[in-house]
Design a protein around this motif. Structure first.
Motif, mmCIF file in Angstrom:
data_model
loop_
_atom_site.group_PDB
_atom_site.id
_atom_site.type_symbol
_atom_site.label_atom_id
_atom_site.label_comp_id
_atom_site.label_asym_id
_atom_site.label_seq_id
_atom_site.Cartn_x
_atom_site.Cartn_y
_atom_site.Cartn_z
ATOM 1 N N ALA A 320 0.821 -1.209 0.000
ATOM 2 C CA ALA A 320 0.000 0.000 0.000
ATOM 3 C C ALA A 320 0.856 1.261 0.000
ATOM 4 O O ALA A 320 0.478 2.273 -0.591
ATOM 5 N N ASP A 321 1.997 1.210 0.661
ATOM 6 C CA ASP A 321 2.889 2.363 0.712
ATOM 7 C C ASP A 321 4.299 1.869 0.985
ATOM 8 O O ASP A 321 4.556 0.659 1.101
ATOM 9 N N ALA A 322 5.230 2.822 1.100
ATOM 10 C CA ALA A 322 6.624 2.462 1.332
ATOM 11 C C ALA A 322 6.826 1.819 2.697
ATOM 12 O O ALA A 322 7.726 0.992 2.874
ATOM 13 N N GLY A 324 4.942 -0.361 4.127
ATOM 14 C CA GLY A 324 4.692 -1.788 4.014
ATOM 15 C C GLY A 324 5.880 -2.532 3.438
ATOM 16 O O GLY A 324 6.227 -3.624 3.904
ATOM 17 N N LEU A 325 6.520 -1.951 2.437
ATOM 18 C CA LEU A 325 7.709 -2.576 1.847
ATOM 19 C C LEU A 325 8.864 -2.600 2.840
ATOM 20 O O LEU A 325 9.599 -3.594 2.931
ATOM 21 N N LYS A 326 9.032 -1.528 3.604
ATOM 22 C CA LYS A 326 10.104 -1.486 4.599
ATOM 23 C C LYS A 326 9.899 -2.540 5.682
ATOM 24 O O LYS A 326 10.851 -3.186 6.127
ATOM 25 N N ALA A 327 8.663 -2.716 6.117
ATOM 26 C CA ALA A 327 8.379 -3.743 7.116
ATOM 27 C C ALA A 327 8.615 -5.130 6.546
ATOM 28 O O ALA A 327 9.134 -6.024 7.230
ATOM 29 N N TYR A 328 8.240 -5.330 5.277
ATOM 30 C CA TYR A 328 8.445 -6.622 4.622
ATOM 31 C C TYR A 328 9.931 -6.942 4.511
ATOM 32 O O TYR A 328 10.338 -8.097 4.668
ATOM 33 N N ALA A 329 10.747 -5.922 4.261
ATOM 34 C CA ALA A 329 12.195 -6.117 4.141
ATOM 35 C C ALA A 329 12.888 -6.218 5.494
ATOM 36 O O ALA A 329 14.055 -6.603 5.550
ATOM 37 N N GLN A 401 13.153 4.901 -1.184
ATOM 38 C CA GLN A 401 13.383 5.613 -2.436
ATOM 39 C C GLN A 401 13.101 4.721 -3.641
ATOM 40 O O GLN A 401 12.559 5.175 -4.661
ATOM 41 N N LEU A 402 13.463 3.427 -3.507
ATOM 42 C CA LEU A 402 13.185 2.489 -4.592
ATOM 43 C C LEU A 402 11.681 2.346 -4.825
ATOM 44 O O LEU A 402 11.228 2.299 -5.973
ATOM 45 N N TYR A 403 10.915 2.289 -3.741
ATOM 46 C CA TYR A 403 9.457 2.195 -3.873
ATOM 47 C C TYR A 403 8.916 3.405 -4.638
ATOM 48 O O TYR A 403 8.082 3.259 -5.540
ATOM 49 N N HIS A 404 9.396 4.592 -4.287
ATOM 50 C CA HIS A 404 8.933 5.814 -4.965
ATOM 51 C C HIS A 404 9.313 5.789 -6.441
ATOM 52 O O HIS A 404 8.480 6.112 -7.313
ATOM 53 N N CYS A 405 10.541 5.402 -6.744
ATOM 54 C CA CYS A 405 10.989 5.399 -8.140
ATOM 55 C C CYS A 405 10.217 4.383 -8.979
ATOM 56 O O CYS A 405 9.884 4.641 -10.141
ATOM 57 N N LEU A 406 9.908 3.225 -8.396
ATOM 58 C CA LEU A 406 9.147 2.223 -9.144
ATOM 59 C C LEU A 406 7.711 2.677 -9.374
ATOM 60 O O LEU A 406 7.138 2.430 -10.442
ATOM 61 N N GLN A 407 7.126 3.337 -8.393
ATOM 62 C CA GLN A 407 5.749 3.808 -8.549
ATOM 63 C C GLN A 407 5.666 4.942 -9.569
ATOM 64 O O GLN A 407 4.709 5.009 -10.352
#
Length: 426
Positions: A320-322, A324-329, A401-407
């Motif tokens: 849903a947002d960055a 979530g990705l940070k928690a997953y990582a 930053q990667l999440y933002h660039c991919l979106q």
């Protein structure tokens, strides 16, 4: 033979109630259960793990009203295999439920500890009926992204296996042949190099090594593919292998040499697998549309970038947002509070492969990016972080930053990513 379909007499087609499917999978057969949102068991079936069994399953779902517009969600305790591949066709959502979570739900329906496959299928269906919002469906990644996932994970597993066999060989050499271990330590990944393999095959024991000539050593280096520095390396190896050191008894030494040759075969196979899979990753990863964005980040090469893509996928709706990705990582901290006590610690439940790739990514970016280096130094000097904590904080920032660039479909920009750090450095 499959068991007979059990259908509730009160069920009539055309109902508007939602239906959920649970599958308890096994190696040869699977148990299927269908329930509706009133918790009524609609059907259960025992199918085989083959094309005929998969057809029975799909026909069962279609019989109870599944269409492309209204697919029936499925819960299963695995995310791999042909059964999952069949279920993922179309628009159907497939939920890979952790077996530990399923075991906790089992106690809601029975206080006894007995377990049955049909009962587990019913439990999985009821998990979706009651708590589907709390579980994440399998991402809708493209076929190319899933292929990169297979290759990147296989290459990572092969690298770990190679290191494990290399450590076993190093420990064995320490027991009876330390001169060989020291002779190859000057090279990077010494025991994994072709030169080391040729010489160990030529001289598996110290007794055989003492009889090696310069000509034999030079020939071994040439067979390994060396074209430069052959004479100097041959002389160094000859002196190192002939150095005085304690020796095992002759019979014991010969037996250990045979054990070493057996390990050497395993190591050579592991090295071949790593090289072959790395080449396959180099062919597949650049074809993906996200490869250009990933490779624009400092510290990410083809192999490491493929590992990151393999774990986050290319389904833009997955997170849903960055945060979530940070928690997953596992890069973002977690706060635990109970009563008057609270603590901030690192995450233990995470994607271990992505977390490992992030550690290497952050480590490489420190030397590849002035902004990343300044951010790391700021965490070490001003915040008092240890090396691992500062590196984890850097990874946390860069994966956001990667999440933002991919979106946004943008490439990495150093000045946009680290404006304050670059200004402070200047």
């Amino acid at each position: 033979m499959p068991r007979e379909l059990v259908t509730s007499p009160n069920y009539t087609k055309g109902r508007n109630n939602l239906i959920y499917c649970g599958i308890d999978w096994a190696e040869k057969t699977h148990d299927v259960a269908l329930v509706e949102d009133t918790s009524e068991l609609l059907a259960k079936r025992h199918i085989t793990d083959d094309a005929a069994g998969y057809k029975v399953l799909l026909d069962l779902l279609a019989e109870y009203g599944e269409t492309d517009e209204s697919p029936i969600p499925v819960a299963i305790e695995t995310s791999r295999g042909l059964l999952v591949a069949v279920l993922r066709t179309g628009t159907r959502q497939v939920f890979a439920i952790n077996p530990l979570a399923a075991a906790r739900y089992r106690g809601r329906h029975s206080v006894s500890r007995k377990k049955s496959d049909p009962g587990d299928a019913l439990v999985l269906a009821n998990i979706l009926r009651t708590d589907m919002h709390a579980h994440r469906p399998l991402p809708q990644d493209s076929d190319l992204a899933r292929a990169v996932t297979v290759l990147a994970r296989a290459q990572q597993d092969a690298t770990w296996s190679r290191q494990q066999v290399s450590n076993q060989l190093r420990s064995l050499l320490r027991e009876y042949y330390p001169a060989a271990r020291d002779a190859f330590s000057i090279w990077q990944n010494g025991l994994c190099r072709h030169e080391a393999h040729e010489i160990l095959r030529l001289a598996p024991t110290p007794a055989r090594a003492a009889r090696l000539t310069r000509t034999q050593l030079q020939a071994a280096l040439k067979r390994a593919g060396r074209t430069r520095g052959i004479e100097s390396d041959a002389e160094r190896l000859r002196e190192s292998l002939r150095s005085d050191s304690p020796r095992q008894a002759l019979l014991v030494e010969d037996a250990l040499g045979k054990q070493m040759l057996a390990l050497l075969v395993q190591l050579e196979a592991a090295c071949t697998a790593v090289d072959g899979l790395a080449k396959a990753v180099e062919e597949a990863f650049p074809q993906h549309p996200d490869a250009e964005i990933l490779l624009s980040f400092p510290g990410l090469g083809i192999q490491l970038g493929a590992r990151v893509l393999a774990e986050i996928g290319d389904d833009r709706q997955r997170f849903a947002d960055a945060r979530g990705l940070k928690a997953y990582a596992g890069s973002s901290p977690i706060t635990r509070a109970s009563g008057k006590k609270s603590s901030i610690t690192r995450r233990w439940v995470k994607n271990d492969r992505l977390n490992h790739a992030g550690y290497l990514w952050a480590f490489s970016s420190i030397t590849a990016s002035p902004g990343a280096n300044s951010h790391y130094r700021h965490r070490r000097d001003d915040h008092g972080d240890w090396h691992a904590a500062a590196q984890r904080n850097l990874f946390n920032r860069m994966i956001g930053q990667l999440y933002h660039c991919l979106q946004q479909r943008k490439l990495f920009d150093e000045h946009t990513a680290f404006p304050s750090q670059l200004a402070a450095s200047a």
